[in-house]
Write a protein that holds these residues in place. Sequence first.
Motif, mmCIF file in Angstrom:
data_model
loop_
_atom_site.group_PDB
_atom_site.id
_atom_site.type_symbol
_atom_site.label_atom_id
_atom_site.label_comp_id
_atom_site.label_asym_id
_atom_site.label_seq_id
_atom_site.Cartn_x
_atom_site.Cartn_y
_atom_site.Cartn_z
ATOM 1 N N UNK A 38 -7.218 -14.897 6.699
ATOM 2 C CA UNK A 38 -5.762 -14.725 6.276
ATOM 3 C C UNK A 38 -5.511 -13.423 7.158
ATOM 4 N N UNK A 39 -4.167 -12.866 7.490
ATOM 5 C CA UNK A 39 -3.899 -11.916 8.008
ATOM 6 C C UNK A 39 -3.170 -11.135 6.905
ATOM 7 N N UNK A 40 -3.536 -9.821 6.821
ATOM 8 C CA UNK A 40 -2.950 -9.067 5.681
ATOM 9 C C UNK A 40 -2.304 -7.930 6.377
ATOM 10 N N UNK A 41 -1.013 -7.619 5.869
ATOM 11 C CA UNK A 41 -0.389 -6.474 6.732
ATOM 12 C C UNK A 41 -0.198 -5.442 5.362
ATOM 13 N N UNK A 42 -0.268 -4.459 5.889
ATOM 14 C CA UNK A 42 -0.059 -3.282 4.859
ATOM 15 C C UNK A 42 0.822 -2.196 5.105
ATOM 16 N N UNK A 43 1.977 -2.042 4.692
ATOM 17 C CA UNK A 43 2.996 -1.107 5.202
ATOM 18 C C UNK A 43 2.530 0.279 4.976
ATOM 19 N N UNK A 44 2.969 1.233 5.587
ATOM 20 C CA UNK A 44 2.865 2.797 5.436
ATOM 21 C C UNK A 44 3.095 2.979 3.673
ATOM 22 N N UNK A 66 -3.685 0.104 12.742
ATOM 23 C CA UNK A 66 -3.353 0.983 11.700
ATOM 24 C C UNK A 66 -4.808 1.408 11.061
ATOM 25 N N UNK A 67 -4.716 2.050 10.136
ATOM 26 C CA UNK A 67 -5.880 2.556 9.160
ATOM 27 C C UNK A 67 -5.649 2.329 7.699
ATOM 28 N N UNK A 68 -6.979 1.460 7.347
ATOM 29 C CA UNK A 68 -6.656 0.969 5.798
ATOM 30 C C UNK A 68 -7.862 1.904 5.218
ATOM 31 N N UNK A 69 -7.508 2.489 4.111
ATOM 32 C CA UNK A 69 -8.268 3.303 3.070
ATOM 33 C C UNK A 69 -8.791 2.568 2.264
ATOM 34 N N UNK A 70 -10.395 2.388 2.006
ATOM 35 C CA UNK A 70 -10.886 1.386 1.187
ATOM 36 C C UNK A 70 -11.378 2.333 -0.067
ATOM 37 N N UNK A 99 -1.503 5.833 6.200
ATOM 38 C CA UNK A 99 -0.800 6.292 7.527
ATOM 39 C C UNK A 99 0.699 6.203 7.543
ATOM 40 N N UNK A 100 1.204 6.214 8.908
ATOM 41 C CA UNK A 100 2.579 6.215 9.150
ATOM 42 C C UNK A 100 2.693 4.932 10.016
ATOM 43 N N UNK A 101 1.511 4.129 10.326
ATOM 44 C CA UNK A 101 1.849 3.123 11.211
ATOM 45 C C UNK A 101 1.245 1.730 10.269
ATOM 46 N N UNK A 102 2.013 0.576 10.280
ATOM 47 C CA UNK A 102 1.702 -0.512 9.711
ATOM 48 C C UNK A 102 0.183 -0.765 9.912
ATOM 49 N N UNK A 103 -0.561 -1.111 8.946
ATOM 50 C CA UNK A 103 -1.951 -1.511 8.970
ATOM 51 C C UNK A 103 -1.988 -3.334 8.995
ATOM 52 N N UNK A 104 -2.954 -3.709 9.762
ATOM 53 C CA UNK A 104 -3.237 -5.145 10.044
ATOM 54 C C UNK A 104 -4.603 -5.241 9.804
#
Length: 114
Positions: A38-44, A66-70, A99-104
């Motif tokens: 799956x492709x998961x997109x997380x908006x800022x 982008x950057x994803x915080x786990x 962040x300020x960039x959409x993470x994918x």
Amino acid sequence: MGDEHVAPETRGVAVEPLVTIDLGPEIPGMGGHRLRMRRVTIEPGGVFGPVHDHRGRPGTVYVLQGTITDHRDGVATDYGPGVGWPEDRNTLHWLENRGTVTAVEISVDVVSDE
């Protein structure tokens, strides 16, 4: 209690199924299980919660953008493009985009048909 137990509800997340394969015909003993990507997109400001585990659903994640915080075990770890992490039976976590960039990310896991 660490932050891994107080994740907000999911918001700003889109999940797009990419590929699924039935593992039963491919691997003896894997009937009723699928490998999915799956492709998961997380908006800022987005959150992929609430806290969830991966018992019976092992997988891996790879960040494209982008950057994803786990958040797991009371520790917040940032993952940027070109980095990934495993999700196994001991994983109990939630994710966010600070962040300020959409993470994918690309997520690949084994799931049960049940």
